[in-house]
Motif scaffolding. Structure first.
Motif, PDB file in Angstrom:
ATOM      1  N   MET A   1       0.716  -1.312  -0.178  1.00  0.00           N
ATOM      2  CA  MET A   1      -0.446   0.379   0.373  1.00  0.00           C
ATOM      3  C   MET A   1       0.819   1.385   0.396  1.00  0.00           C
ATOM      4  SD  MET A   1      -3.053  -0.391  -0.328  1.00  0.00           S
ATOM      5  CE  MET A   1      -4.047   0.893   1.197  1.00  0.00           C
ATOM      6  N   PRO A   2       0.703   2.110  -0.685  1.00  0.00           N
ATOM      7  CA  PRO A   2       1.127   3.378  -0.495  1.00  0.00           C
ATOM      8  C   PRO A   2       1.241   4.279   0.494  1.00  0.00           C
ATOM      9  CG  PRO A   2      -0.237   3.367  -2.518  1.00  0.00           C
ATOM     10  CD  PRO A   2      -1.011   2.373  -1.408  1.00  0.00           C
ATOM     11  N   VAL A   3       2.273   4.676   1.075  1.00  0.00           N
ATOM     12  CA  VAL A   3       1.831   5.578   1.975  1.00  0.00           C
ATOM     13  C   VAL A   3       1.125   6.257   2.346  1.00  0.00           C
ATOM     14  CG1 VAL A   3       3.464   6.634   3.966  1.00  0.00           C
ATOM     15  CG2 VAL A   3       4.080   5.063   2.614  1.00  0.00           C
ATOM     16  N   ALA A   4       0.570   6.844   3.568  1.00  0.00           N
ATOM     17  CA  ALA A   4      -0.122   8.271   3.668  1.00  0.00           C
ATOM     18  C   ALA A   4      -0.067   9.066   3.843  1.00  0.00           C
ATOM     19  CB  ALA A   4      -1.371   7.577   4.743  1.00  0.00           C
ATOM     20  N   SER A   5      -1.164  10.007   3.269  1.00  0.00           N
ATOM     21  CA  SER A   5      -0.450  10.970   3.114  1.00  0.00           C
ATOM     22  C   SER A   5      -0.062  12.044   4.935  1.00  0.00           C
ATOM     23  CB  SER A   5      -1.534  12.604   3.141  1.00  0.00           C
ATOM     24  OG  SER A   5      -1.629  12.839   1.605  1.00  0.00           O
ATOM     25  N   ILE A   6      -1.016  11.365   6.486  1.00  0.00           N
ATOM     26  CA  ILE A   6      -1.185  11.897   7.169  1.00  0.00           C
ATOM     27  C   ILE A   6       0.793  11.295   7.424  1.00  0.00           C
ATOM     28  CG2 ILE A   6      -1.396  10.059   8.212  1.00  0.00           C
ATOM     29  CD1 ILE A   6      -1.059  13.304   9.993  1.00  0.00           C
ATOM     30  N   ASP A   7       1.852  10.620   6.496  1.00  0.00           N
ATOM     31  CA  ASP A   7       2.765   9.627   7.482  1.00  0.00           C
ATOM     32  C   ASP A   7       4.414  10.193   6.670  1.00  0.00           C
ATOM     33  OD1 ASP A   7       1.433   8.162   9.229  1.00  0.00           O
ATOM     34  OD2 ASP A   7       0.959   6.729   7.727  1.00  0.00           O
ATOM     35  N   MET A   8       3.829  11.356   5.593  1.00  0.00           N
ATOM     36  CA  MET A   8       4.558  12.098   4.278  1.00  0.00           C
ATOM     37  C   MET A   8       5.330  12.980   5.087  1.00  0.00           C
ATOM     38  SD  MET A   8       2.974  10.709   1.011  1.00  0.00           S
ATOM     39  CE  MET A   8       4.444  10.809  -0.156  1.00  0.00           C
ATOM     40  N   GLU A 243     -13.950   1.664   5.020  1.00  0.00           N
ATOM     41  CA  GLU A 243     -14.729   0.841   4.454  1.00  0.00           C
ATOM     42  C   GLU A 243     -16.702   1.396   4.367  1.00  0.00           C
ATOM     43  OE1 GLU A 243     -14.022   0.279   9.323  1.00  0.00           O
ATOM     44  OE2 GLU A 243     -13.363   1.129   7.904  1.00  0.00           O
ATOM     45  N   ASP A 244     -16.966   3.178   5.340  1.00  0.00           N
ATOM     46  CA  ASP A 244     -18.023   3.522   4.845  1.00  0.00           C
ATOM     47  C   ASP A 244     -17.983   4.408   4.058  1.00  0.00           C
ATOM     48  OD1 ASP A 244     -19.322   1.835   6.918  1.00  0.00           O
ATOM     49  OD2 ASP A 244     -18.717   3.130   8.450  1.00  0.00           O
ATOM     50  N   VAL A 245     -16.995   5.670   3.773  1.00  0.00           N
ATOM     51  CA  VAL A 245     -17.286   6.452   2.566  1.00  0.00           C
ATOM     52  C   VAL A 245     -15.333   6.703   2.786  1.00  0.00           C
ATOM     53  CG1 VAL A 245     -17.554   9.039   1.293  1.00  0.00           C
ATOM     54  CG2 VAL A 245     -18.807   7.238   4.027  1.00  0.00           C
ATOM     55  N   ILE A 246     -15.057   7.079   1.453  1.00  0.00           N
ATOM     56  CA  ILE A 246     -13.855   6.906   1.202  1.00  0.00           C
ATOM     57  C   ILE A 246     -13.725   8.445   0.709  1.00  0.00           C
ATOM     58  CG2 ILE A 246     -11.748   6.754  -0.217  1.00  0.00           C
ATOM     59  CD1 ILE A 246     -12.396   3.963  -0.997  1.00  0.00           C
ATOM     60  N   VAL A 247     -12.683   9.033   1.738  1.00  0.00           N
ATOM     61  CA  VAL A 247     -12.750  10.470   1.256  1.00  0.00           C
ATOM     62  C   VAL A 247     -11.193  10.838   1.569  1.00  0.00           C
ATOM     63  CG1 VAL A 247     -13.387  12.894   3.073  1.00  0.00           C
ATOM     64  CG2 VAL A 247     -14.478  10.639   3.167  1.00  0.00           C
ATOM     65  N   VAL A 294     -12.183  10.748  -7.544  1.00  0.00           N
ATOM     66  CA  VAL A 294     -13.409   9.784  -7.089  1.00  0.00           C
ATOM     67  C   VAL A 294     -13.258   8.909  -7.253  1.00  0.00           C
ATOM     68  CG1 VAL A 294     -14.893  11.008  -9.008  1.00  0.00           C
ATOM     69  CG2 VAL A 294     -15.890  10.732  -6.363  1.00  0.00           C
ATOM     70  N   CYS A 295     -13.382   7.952  -8.441  1.00  0.00           N
ATOM     71  CA  CYS A 295     -13.995   6.980  -8.969  1.00  0.00           C
ATOM     72  C   CYS A 295     -12.357   5.861  -9.393  1.00  0.00           C
ATOM     73  CB  CYS A 295     -14.843   7.225  -9.531  1.00  0.00           C
ATOM     74  SG  CYS A 295     -14.202   7.841 -11.187  1.00  0.00           S
ATOM     75  N   VAL A 296     -11.679   6.063  -9.229  1.00  0.00           N
ATOM     76  CA  VAL A 296     -10.502   5.883  -9.453  1.00  0.00           C
ATOM     77  C   VAL A 296      -9.186   5.649  -8.626  1.00  0.00           C
ATOM     78  CG1 VAL A 296      -8.122   5.675 -11.078  1.00  0.00           C
ATOM     79  CG2 VAL A 296      -9.943   6.704 -12.268  1.00  0.00           C
ATOM     80  N   LYS A 297      -9.134   6.183  -7.665  1.00  0.00           N
ATOM     81  CA  LYS A 297      -8.172   5.459  -6.428  1.00  0.00           C
ATOM     82  C   LYS A 297      -9.358   5.008  -6.020  1.00  0.00           C
ATOM     83  CE  LYS A 297      -4.296   7.738  -7.204  1.00  0.00           C
ATOM     84  NZ  LYS A 297      -4.180   8.311  -8.322  1.00  0.00           N
ATOM     85  N   GLY A 298      -8.532   4.026  -4.759  1.00  0.00           N
ATOM     86  CA  GLY A 298      -9.031   2.943  -4.016  1.00  0.00           C
ATOM     87  C   GLY A 298      -8.808   3.366  -2.645  1.00  0.00           C
ATOM     88  N   PRO A 299      -9.061   2.371  -2.271  1.00  0.00           N
ATOM     89  CA  PRO A 299      -8.767   2.607  -0.691  1.00  0.00           C
ATOM     90  C   PRO A 299      -7.239   3.486   0.236  1.00  0.00           C
ATOM     91  CG  PRO A 299     -10.343   0.479  -0.701  1.00  0.00           C
ATOM     92  CD  PRO A 299      -9.354   0.577  -1.887  1.00  0.00           C
ATOM     93  N   CYS A 304      -6.045  11.493   2.456  1.00  0.00           N
ATOM     94  CA  CYS A 304      -5.343  11.280   1.707  1.00  0.00           C
ATOM     95  C   CYS A 304      -5.281  13.168   1.022  1.00  0.00           C
ATOM     96  CB  CYS A 304      -4.100  10.603   0.335  1.00  0.00           C
ATOM     97  SG  CYS A 304      -3.949   9.232   1.699  1.00  0.00           S
ATOM     98  N   PHE A 305      -4.371  13.700   0.726  1.00  0.00           N
ATOM     99  CA  PHE A 305      -4.375  15.056   0.051  1.00  0.00           C
ATOM    100  C   PHE A 305      -3.671  14.365  -1.933  1.00  0.00           C
ATOM    101  CE2 PHE A 305      -1.696  18.780  -1.729  1.00  0.00           C
ATOM    102  CZ  PHE A 305      -2.639  19.266  -1.956  1.00  0.00           C
TER     103      PHE A 305
END
Length: 355
Positions: A1-8, A243-247, A294-299, A304-305
């Protein structure tokens, strides 16, 4: 999995010039959705989609066979003109224009109520409406400065109110999707009143307590409004379940012919238009970042930004020691601002997975 924004945090920047800007505007290739992407039966909402990048994003979604599009706009006649253009090229789709005044909490609540009552399904929501003003102005309904009201306070109010609907109206096999349009300028804002309290109220005068060297800086006010979004979004993450809403947040890049700077005139307006025409992406290219988010990127994109089609660090203040106190103040003041609509209850239910 890619690194999340909060961990960068180690990769966060405070300046886009020259390296990051050149890379973003001249060395980043537009990425289209995978071949065969088919949005048949899907329903989408885009705010501020009667012109500019939002309108191009609407066209892109319809080109992928989106079945139902709601354009949320401030001025209905302008929205209807845009919708007529879209219907002409995509007659198979249902394209509706709904009113949404982002300076009015009542309008936002009415819009959300209509989503609840009129849309049995909702796959994608893109909060694109934004504002840049050449002069200081206050919203008559809220008493707050217009740019902060539209780009930050109202946008995140709408985002929170939409969370339950994004979950319950999404197809059962997929989480809902909510993308908030941000900006790379959030990385470089001066945010001169960061230490004033109350924080939000300090934006409501031209020069609070003499903290700025100029009476009004329209560019930095816009930059700061987007930085506030990063600071608030990081606190919001504690209440969001992918798992409910990907924001996620998305940056479309600087684009030619975007409608954001329509109110700017004089030397500032001429400079910005010239700079955009020289260095900007085509707006249809920038709009593909919305579709990607909104519709290509996944979980992996949740929380993330996204910038240049990749996960990117938040504004550096998020990771710095002084940022925590600012984020806490911003959060509590926003919660107080939104209290009349029961947002704390919505967020607690979101956190518990009981939306």
């Amino acid at each position: 999995m890619p690194v999340a924004s909060i961990d960068m945090g180690d990769e966060a920047v405070t300046s886009l010039f020259p390296g990051p800007f050149i890379k973003s505007q001249f060395r980043t290739k537009t990425r289209l959705p995978p071949p065969g992407t088919d949005l048949t039966s899907c329903v989408a909402i885009i705010t501020g989609a009667n012109s500019g990048i939002g309108l191009h994003a609407a066209r892109h979604l319809l080109s992928l066979k989106l079945s139902h599009l709601v354009i949320a706009v401030r001025t209905l006649p302008k929205g209807e003109l845009a919708a007529a253009w879209l219907r002409q090229d995509y007659p198979f789709a249902k394209v509706e224009v709904w009113p949404l005044e982002m300076t009015s909490y009542a309008s936002i609540q009415a819009f959300v109520a209509r989503v609840d009552s009129d849309l049995p399904r909702l796959d994608f929501t893109i909060l694109n409406a934004g504002l840049m003003k050449p002069t200081f102005g206050v919203c008559t309904g809220t008493g707050h400065e217009e740019v902060i009201q539209v780009n930050f306070t109202s946008t995140y109010f709408l985002a929170i109110l939409m969370l339950p609907l994004c979950k319950v109206k999404a197809p059962t096999v997929k989480p809902g999707r909510l993308t908030i349009v941000s900006s790379g300028t959030s990385l470089t804002a001066k945010f001169v009143n960061r230490n004033l309290r109350p924080l939000l109220a300090s934006f409501d005068s031209v020069d609070p307590k003499g903290v700025s060297s100029a009476a009004w800086d329209p560019t930095d006010r816009y930059f700061t409004s987007k930085m506030l979004g990063h600071l608030f979004f990081v606190r919001l993450l504690d209440y969001l379940r992918g798992e409910d809403v990907i924001v996620n947040l998305v940056e479309p890049g600087m684009c030619k012919s975007s409608d954001l700077h329509r109110d700017l005139s004089g030397p500032v307006g001429l400079f910005i238009e010239g700079w955009k025409n020289l260095c900007g992406r085509k707006p249809q290219d920038g709009a593909w970042t919305y579709v990607d988010a909104v519709c290509v990127k996944g979980p992996e994109s949740h929380g993330c930004f996204l910038m240049d089609w990749e996960i990117h660090p938040f504004t550096k203040l998020v990771y710095e020691p002084e940022g925590k106190a600012i984020m806490n103040a911003l959060w509590e003041e926003a919660m107080a601002e939104y209290a009349f609509a029961g947002v704390r209850d919505i967020l607690e239910r979101s956190k518990a997975g009981s939306l």
